[in-house]
Design a protein around this motif. Structure first.
Motif, PDB file in Angstrom:
ATOM      1  N   ASN A 151       1.910   2.752  10.528  1.00 30.80           N
ATOM      2  CA  ASN A 151       3.453   2.205   9.777  1.00 30.80           C
ATOM      3  C   ASN A 151       2.506   1.025   8.830  1.00 30.80           C
ATOM      4  O   ASN A 151       1.901   1.300   7.428  1.00 30.80           O
ATOM      5  CB  ASN A 151       4.356   1.989  10.278  1.00 30.80           C
ATOM      6  CG  ASN A 151       5.795   1.762   8.511  1.00 30.80           C
ATOM      7  OD1 ASN A 151       5.730   2.780   8.997  1.00 30.80           O
ATOM      8  ND2 ASN A 151       5.697   0.586   8.995  1.00 30.80           N
ATOM      9  N   TYR A 205       0.138   7.057  -0.045  1.00 34.02           N
ATOM     10  CA  TYR A 205       0.895   6.831  -0.436  1.00 34.02           C
ATOM     11  C   TYR A 205       2.018   7.423  -1.343  1.00 34.02           C
ATOM     12  O   TYR A 205       1.525   8.125  -2.350  1.00 34.02           O
ATOM     13  CB  TYR A 205      -0.512   6.863  -1.841  1.00 34.02           C
ATOM     14  CG  TYR A 205      -2.003   5.440  -1.110  1.00 34.02           C
ATOM     15  CD1 TYR A 205      -1.375   3.750  -1.956  1.00 34.02           C
ATOM     16  CD2 TYR A 205      -3.234   6.170  -0.814  1.00 34.02           C
ATOM     17  CE1 TYR A 205      -2.564   2.877  -1.988  1.00 34.02           C
ATOM     18  CE2 TYR A 205      -4.040   5.498  -1.125  1.00 34.02           C
ATOM     19  CZ  TYR A 205      -3.872   3.854  -0.940  1.00 34.02           C
ATOM     20  OH  TYR A 205      -4.617   3.240  -1.212  1.00 34.02           O
ATOM     21  N   GLN A 251      -0.558   0.115   8.325  1.00 36.81           N
ATOM     22  CA  GLN A 251      -1.783   0.758   8.117  1.00 36.81           C
ATOM     23  C   GLN A 251      -2.896  -0.093   8.146  1.00 36.81           C
ATOM     24  O   GLN A 251      -4.118   0.046   8.987  1.00 36.81           O
ATOM     25  CB  GLN A 251      -2.176   1.517   6.806  1.00 36.81           C
ATOM     26  CG  GLN A 251      -1.009   2.335   6.121  1.00 36.81           C
ATOM     27  CD  GLN A 251      -1.614   2.899   4.421  1.00 36.81           C
ATOM     28  OE1 GLN A 251      -2.711   3.032   4.570  1.00 36.81           O
ATOM     29  NE2 GLN A 251      -0.388   2.869   3.358  1.00 36.81           N
ATOM     30  N   LEU A 295       0.874  -1.623  -0.023  1.00 33.88           N
ATOM     31  CA  LEU A 295      -0.169  -0.432  -0.077  1.00 33.88           C
ATOM     32  C   LEU A 295       0.950   1.563   0.227  1.00 33.88           C
ATOM     33  O   LEU A 295       0.534   2.587  -0.201  1.00 33.88           O
ATOM     34  CB  LEU A 295      -1.255  -0.187   0.848  1.00 33.88           C
ATOM     35  CG  LEU A 295      -2.207  -0.648   0.985  1.00 33.88           C
ATOM     36  CD1 LEU A 295      -3.118  -0.143   2.061  1.00 33.88           C
ATOM     37  CD2 LEU A 295      -3.276   0.092  -0.225  1.00 33.88           C
ATOM     38  N   ALA A 296       2.430   1.479   0.294  1.00 36.29           N
ATOM     39  CA  ALA A 296       3.206   1.696  -0.386  1.00 36.29           C
ATOM     40  C   ALA A 296       2.562   2.667   0.242  1.00 36.29           C
ATOM     41  O   ALA A 296       2.920   4.861   0.025  1.00 36.29           O
ATOM     42  CB  ALA A 296       3.254   2.436  -1.633  1.00 36.29           C
ATOM     43  N   GLY A 297       2.754   2.963   1.812  1.00 36.19           N
ATOM     44  CA  GLY A 297       2.023   4.420   3.414  1.00 36.19           C
ATOM     45  C   GLY A 297       3.248   4.991   3.313  1.00 36.19           C
ATOM     46  O   GLY A 297       4.290   4.984   2.754  1.00 36.19           O
ATOM     47  N   ASN A 325      -6.625   3.263   5.186  1.00 37.00           N
ATOM     48  CA  ASN A 325      -5.912   4.424   4.387  1.00 37.00           C
ATOM     49  C   ASN A 325      -6.487   5.179   5.409  1.00 37.00           C
ATOM     50  O   ASN A 325      -5.431   6.050   6.233  1.00 37.00           O
ATOM     51  CB  ASN A 325      -5.819   4.888   3.632  1.00 37.00           C
ATOM     52  CG  ASN A 325      -5.024   5.805   2.476  1.00 37.00           C
ATOM     53  OD1 ASN A 325      -6.149   6.987   2.283  1.00 37.00           O
ATOM     54  ND2 ASN A 325      -3.993   6.262   3.013  1.00 37.00           N
TER      55      ASN A 325
END
Lengths: 309, 419
Positions: free
Chosen positions: B185, A252, B187, A247-249, B388
């Motif tokens: 981190n 994003y 999520q 999810l490339a937190g 998110n």
């Protein structure tokens, strides 16, 4: 390979035979999959069947506000990732190479090895090690900063949207700086002593010698390094995936084309994989890299002046 | 690269699997699973118990990594190299497999009689007429706390949200413990142990979940944004640098005794029992106001189905029937405390923490995670977006109202009842 004088000659089969193994292997594992991907991107699965939809997937990717937002975000992040490498990795690589090639430097073999070693480490090790180093809980970075009284400068860099990508870029620079250094180092060593002696006779020494004599002579190598960096960065995936996940937190902020492709193609958690849209992204990545390489090959490389000794 | 590595892996596993089949004289069943943590338990407890009762059937448990399971399984099924029995993720991931003809219907199996319709909901077609996996276990959300720390500070178990925040304030003021162990981190912690943990108390469990599916509720409604407002308040009680804290970090932080409260899922129980050397207790998500009815997330998490193309269909059916039996339910629930049987059998469990979790079924209303059924079918994927949004809200980079609006817009972009 002069062709003058011989008008008729026998078919030279041995050329084809010698080329065959490489051509066959390359075709099987590179060219066919490449065209397979391009083909897949023109189809869409409707009611369990693959239907030809032309460029519809690309229209969704670039036209649908949600898809395009993610795509441009990933492309923007990817470009920043590349800029970091061009601004930090390559100049530092040249600097280290220049220092290493100085005959007065002691322990140069040690430095050379030490700087090159991270390059041979796996992404997983690098990602994990840096994650631990920078961890606000167990990491040594906060303690080290504390020891010199700069604890206030510490932030959970990998978890903050505004710093995470730059941090990962610098980690990647740390890992790969050995490659430009080695290439430039080799180029510097291949400059003949006569040229440098002639320069010294003309009174060009020290820094001036580097800027006026050495740098122009290593420009072709710098060009090659730039294009390798470009291709490598736009294909990057592993480091982001190992440190931040698919999810490339956070939010994003570290999403690059590779992670976007992975999420779309293979799916993630409840999101099912969509090989067709994934292939559309892969095709765009291919086109972006192709465009970049073409600009370099036709626009820049042909204009570079080469010197022969 | 990944693609290439994956296909090599698949090729290798295909060859190995076929070799295995060729050598075996009895029917050999291979189980695909993402629970690689459970390998030991399957091999030492569950499989021997089954094989002792059913001579002539051999079972192999071949798990892959959780994050890769769906992708690996889909590729294996498409290539025809998948195992005979397939561990099913709940809802759409498995429904898609059934619709693609990869999973065989199990509606008529003898063992299916032992499950309620709620238990079966995770693996039924939308109209509920066909089931394609036999339910194995659910997981319950709540909070695990450090009993020693609570005793030391003289805290009692909070029943309302105000009491929880009062307790957290006290722990923070004392300074010996980090009040709450969670990071943003990865999520999913924020969404799964945060939003889906406390949320059912606001949207009234099934009532709100079904209203959201039917389109009566919007994600911008107060009952759906209020949990985000509560989550936003958690920020002050998390550890330093929680933004970069990962899921294993949180687990370690709690089991090392550095944190007092851990927003949890019951699957943590067996791991925590092995690691923590202090007494642990658990409490259900506190209700907003004293006297409110309580709701818990009792999420249908894991089931097992049959590969439609298996060559050992009879043996596979025998195994699935056994999964529906009381013997399996008791074996599984006790070998893996925290994974609660979904069957109607009454199971005695030894683990006190697991008993505490399962006791909430009696006093609170059960529901499942709101985003799992139907609502995560499209793009953008509501579940992933919820991860998110929850992480953003806790970090403070998005307001609860904005998060609700963004999720609602995303859902409305593809889901007809919300348009």
């Amino acid at each position: 390979m002069s062709t003058t004088g011989i008008s008729k000659r026998r078919v030279r089969w041995h050329i084809a035979i010698f080329l065959a193994p490489a051509v066959l292997v390359y075709t099987a594992i590179m060219i066919i999959p490449l065209f397979g991907t391009l083909q897949l991107s023109l189809f869409r699965e409707i009611d369990q069947k693959q239907i030809f939809v032309g460029l519809e997937n690309f229209r969704t990717l670039l036209g649908d506000p949600r898809w395009s937002e993610t795509f441009w975000n990933a492309l923007g992040n990817n470009s920043w990732f590349f800029v970091i490498h061009m601004l930090v990795q390559n100049p530092l690589g040249i600097l280290f190479a220049a220092l290493l090639s100085s005959p007065r430097l002691r322990f140069s073999a040690f430095y050379r090895t030490a700087i090159f070693v991270p390059t041979i480490l796996s992404f997983v090790i690098v990602g994990f090690a840096w994650k631990l180093i920078l961890s606000p809980l167990w990491g040594i970075a906060p303690n080290m900063l504390d020891a010199v009284g700069l604890k206030s400068l510490f932030a959970p860099w990998l978890g903050k949207p505004e710093y995470a990508l730059t941090t990962l870029g610098l980690i990647s620079v740390w890992q790969f700086i050995g490659i430009p250094m080695m290439l430039i180092y080799a180029a510097l060593l291949s400059i003949p002593d006569e040229v440098l002696e002639a320069a010294e006779c003309d009174g060009i020494t020290g820094m001036q010698q580097f800027w006026k004599i050495k740098l122009p002579l290593i420009l072709p190598s710098i060009g090659i390094i730039s294009i390798l960096t470009f291709v490598g960065n736009f294909n990057a995936f592993d480091l982001i995936y190992t440190t931040q996940g698919a999810l490339a937190g956070p939010n994003y902020a570290t999403d690059i084309l590779g992670t976007f492709l992975y999420r779309t193609f293979f799916g993630f958690q409840l999101q099912l994989g969509d090989p067709n849209m994934g292939s559309a992204i892969a095709s765009l990545m291919f086109l972006i890299i192709l465009a970049g390489v073409s600009i370099y090959l036709f626009g820049i490389q042909t204009r570079l002046r080469r010197y022969q000794f | 690269m990944t693609n290439k590595a994956m296909s090599t892996l698949l090729l290798a596993s295909t060859i190995l699997a076929s070799v295995g089949l060729a050598n075996a004289q009895d029917a050999t069943l291979t189980i695909e699973s993402w629970r690689n943590d459970d390998l030991e338990i399957w091999q030492s407890k569950i499989i021997p118990a089954f094989e002792a009762k059913h001579p002539g059937i051999k079972v192999k448990f071949t798990p892959s990594a959780p994050a890769e399971y769906n992708g690996v399984l889909n590729s294996k099924l498409d290539a025809g190299s998948a195992g005979d029995l397939i561990t099913c993720r709940p809802f759409d991931a498995s429904l898609a497999l059934y619709e693609a003809g990869h999973l065989a219907p199990v509606t008529d199996l003898e063992g299916m009689k032992n499950f309620s319709s709620v238990a079966k909901s995770g693996w039924s077609t939308d109209d509920g007429s066909v089931q394609f996996c036999v339910p194995m276990a659910s997981v319950i959300h709540g909070f695990i706390y450090n009993k020693d720390a609570f005793d030391e500070l003289g805290l009692s178990v909070p029943a309302t949200e105000a009491e929880l925040f009062a307790a957290l304030d006290k722990i923070k003021a004392d300074g010996n413990y980090i009040p709450m162990a969670m990071g943003t981190n990865d999520q999913w912690e924020a969404a799964t142990m945060g939003y889906q943990n406390i949320g059912p108390n606001y949207w009234k469990g099934e009532e709100g979940r079904l209203a959201l599916i039917s389109g009566e509720h919007k994600l911008t409604d107060e009952v759906w944004t209020k949990p985000y407002e509560t989550l936003a308040r958690w920020k002050d009680y998390l550890g330093d640098g929680f933004e970069a804290q990962t899921y294993p970090d949180s687990q370690n932080m709690f089991t090392l005794g550095r944190a007092a409260v851990y927003p949890a899922g019951s699957w943590e129980i067996s791991g925590f029992n092995n690691l923590a050397d202090f007494k642990m207790g658990a409490f259900p998500p506190p209700v907003p106001n004293a006297g409110d009815e309580c709701y818990i997330s009792d999420h249908t998490d894991i089931a097992i189905g049959m590969n439609a193309k298996t060559e050992n269909a009879e043996a596979a059916k025998t195994f699935l029937n056994w999964v529906g039996s009381e013997e399996f339910a008791s074996l599984y629930a006790n070998a893996l405390p925290g994974f609660f049987s979904l069957s109607d059998h009454t199971i005695a469990m030894d683990d006190p923490l697991a008993q505490e979790f399962v006791s909430w079924r009696g006093k609170c209303n059960s529901t499942i995670r709101s985003t799992y059924q139907i609502l995560s079918r499209g793009t953008p994927n509501l579940e992933n977006e919820t991860w998110n949004a929850s992480a953003n809200v806790i970090r403070g980079s998005e307001s609860p109202a904005d998060a609700g609006k963004r999720l609602q817009d995303g859902l409305a972009s593809w889901y007809a009842p919300h348009q």
